[in-house]
Design an enzyme around this catalytic site. Structure first.
Site, short mmCIF file in Angstrom:
data_model
loop_
_atom_site.label_atom_id
_atom_site.label_comp_id
_atom_site.label_asym_id
_atom_site.label_seq_id
_atom_site.Cartn_x
_atom_site.Cartn_y
_atom_site.Cartn_z
N HIS A 1 21.44 63.35 11.80
CA HIS A 1 22.80 62.79 11.80
C HIS A 1 22.98 61.81 10.63
CE1 HIS A 1 26.33 62.34 14.79
NE2 HIS A 1 26.76 62.13 13.56
N LEU A 2 22.81 62.36 9.43
CA LEU A 2 22.89 61.56 8.21
C LEU A 2 24.24 61.63 7.52
CD1 LEU A 2 19.43 62.44 6.57
CD2 LEU A 2 20.00 60.46 7.99
N GLY A 3 25.23 62.28 8.15
CA GLY A 3 26.51 62.52 7.49
C GLY A 3 27.12 61.30 6.82
N GLU B 1 21.25 64.27 21.24
CA GLU B 1 20.72 63.41 20.19
C GLU B 1 20.16 62.13 20.80
OE1 GLU B 1 23.54 62.76 17.08
OE2 GLU B 1 23.79 64.90 16.66
N ASP C 1 42.23 76.81 10.65
CA ASP C 1 42.61 75.53 11.23
C ASP C 1 44.01 75.71 11.82
OD1 ASP C 1 43.63 72.92 11.69
OD2 ASP C 1 42.21 72.08 10.25
#
Length: 528
Positions: free
Chosen positions: A280-282, A262, A172
């Site tokens: 896309h269940l985050g 998506e 990072d």
């Protein structure tokens, strides 16, 4: 009494928060799907609370004559035309930290599902095959997890992975050694992470620097049998390259919650047994949805009742009385931060902001937030003036504020210094009487340059002929110079050319400019 429309599904508790704060609320959870009906009724509301189903377009905003605030229960605001809202004077808020734990837990769940082939084994068992010998998994204990992105969500993933007795390495650009030590990870460069990781999980925004950060070249550097998890953004991984790597076995498995397109349908990756997909269940847990709903109700209520602004994406916390005098300085602070941020290529340890003269007597908090936002934005897409200080804190970036009385020739100025592991880079600016922002110093070298949308920054040795060579090359490249500003430390020492140009400079053009004799650095700097 202020009136709020809730046009998507929010919890009953959130609706009650509005009522408890003396807000007249209409809860119409299916209205957001009907754009014509929304257009018809939006003019009567002061506030709008939404999730993702409601599309707040320029047309809708044109009819929202009384609307003062839009609150998004969640992070993403792709469904809101923020520039149009800003132009209309409408505050746009989100809840950026409400679903971090949920997203992090989903990444860990997908990692474990990959390790033990759980979805495929589930399907096989339910088909009455009982293929016990087919599904030979791997342990995660003592394995190395490579973390690409160590911000709020990434640091939670690191914590959970350490609980599973994994070794965590992280890449990072904003992760300082001190922050890495605090969250228990080893800070490494990307190539080192690719070489060492048994599992790789991504937790970074999708910006130019991270688009396809996992591509064919990156995959070639990985261990054979690596497993990749992406719960961040579609587009971080080159899906075509991943497809080939999964087929060949170079990548043992991958699990994605996000995709380039998506809703994802007929994606070639779905053909592969060693690929796990979720839609896309985050953020999709009861707790996360409740948290963001309560937060957005509280934020909208506070703004409508007291003017308090929290987690705004398009405006800092400034009172009506402060705005006329403070706004130009806020814009200057963000521009100085953006300038320094775009020139910074290594890990940031700290940001020092000095306010001198009349500006030091103002409310410096929104200026500081704007400056930090400017520094972080080139690397952190989902950052705003409100969330920037918290994001800097989460990443271990120390923000130092210094205020003092006038000491020099200018009645007031701001100097911003970015501190990295290698160097300190400072830039100073002021506001002239006509309200124009000016750069008055870069890296200790005095100059006078107007901040413009497209600029070229060149550092070089102070030797005869440089200006002529640079001007000739720009002419040959078809780059028109609007203003040419120069400064130097001493005769024969370091010099800076700061040019305002028409249009943008391509990467190839920058390469040619950087190749001129005596040039040490050439960077394009842009402002929206």
């Amino acid at each position: 009494m202020p009136k709020v429309l809730v046009s998507d599904k929010l919890s009953k508790t959130a609706v009650q928060i509005f009522k408890d704060n003396n807000i007249d609320v209409d809860y119409l959870p299916d209205l957001g799907k009907d754009k014509d009906k929304l257009f018809e009724v939006i003019g009567q509301y002061d506030g709008l609370a939404i999730r993702s189903a409601t599309k707040v377009t320029d047309k809708i905003l044109g009819a929202a004559k009384n609307l003062k605030v839009i609150g998004r229960a969640g992070i993403g605001v792709d469904n809101v035309d923020i520039p149009a809202a800003t132009k209309a004077g409408i505050i746009v808020m989100n809840t950026p930290f409400g679903n971090s734990i949920t997203t992090a837990e989903h990444a860990i769940s997908l990692m474990l599902s990959l390790a033990r082939q759980i979805p495929e084994a589930d399907a096989s068992t339910k088909a009455s095959k009982w293929e016990k010998n087919r599904f030979m998994g791997v342990e995660v204990t003592n394995k190395t997890l490579g973390l690409i992105g160590a911000g709020n969500i990434g640091s939670i993933v690191a914590d959970r992975a350490q609980g599973l007795k994994m070794k965590v390495v992280a890449f990072d650009p904003f992760l300082t050694p001190e922050r890495a030590q605090a969250i228990g990870v080893e800070k490494v460069e990307l190539d080192e992470l690719l070489k060492r990781a048994d599992f790789i999980t991504l937790h970074t925004p999708l910006i130019d620097a991270t688009r396809n950060i996992i591509n064919a070249e990156a995959i070639a550097k990985m261990k054979d049998g690596v497993r990749i998890i992406n719960c961040a953004r579609g587009g971080l991984v080159d899906e075509a390259a991943l497809y080939e790597a999964l087929k060949s076995g170079k990548v043992a498995g991958a699990a994605f919650d996000v995709f380039v397109e998506e809703p994802a349908q007929n994606n070639p990756l779905f053909e592969l047994a060693n690929f796990i997909a979720t839609p896309h269940l985050g953020a999709s847990t009861t707790e996360a949805q409740e948290n963001v709903a309560l937060q957005v109700a509280e934020q909208i209520s506070a703004y409508l009742n007291t003017g308090e602004i929290t987690n705004a994406l398009n405006f800092p916390s400034i009172t009506a009385e402060e705005a006329p005098r403070l706004t130009p300085w806020v814009k200057l602070a963000e521009a100085l931060g953006s300038f320094a941020g775009q020139l910074t290529e290594t890990s940031i340890k700290g940001i020092r902001i000095e306010y001198e003269g009349n500006v030091a007597a103002l409310n410096t908090k929104p200026m500081t937030a704007a400056a930090v936002n400017g520094v972080l934005k080139p690397q952190v897409a989902e950052v705003n003036m409100v969330s920037a200080p918290q994001i800097a804190k989460d990443r271990g970036i120390n923000v130092e504020i210094i205020t003092r009385d006038q000491q020099g020739a200018y009645e007031g100025y701001i100097r911003l210094t970015v501190i990295t592991e290698r160097q300190e880079r400072g830039i100073a600016g002021t506001i002239f009487a006509n309200g124009k922002s000016r750069i008055i110093q870069v890296k200790g070298i005095n100059m006078d340059a107007e901040l413009t949308p497209s600029m070229l920054y060149v550092t070089n040795e102070d030797k005869p002929g440089h200006i002529g060579r640079l001007g000739t090359l720009l002419g040959n490249l078809g780059i028109n110079i609007a203003n040419f500003n120069l400064g130097r430390a001493e005769v024969g020492g370091d010099a800076i050319a700061l040019l305002s140009i028409d249009g943008e400079v391509t990467a190839e053009q920058l390469k040619e400019i950087a190749g001129l004799p005596g040039v040490r650095q050439a960077k394009a700097v842009a402002y929206n």
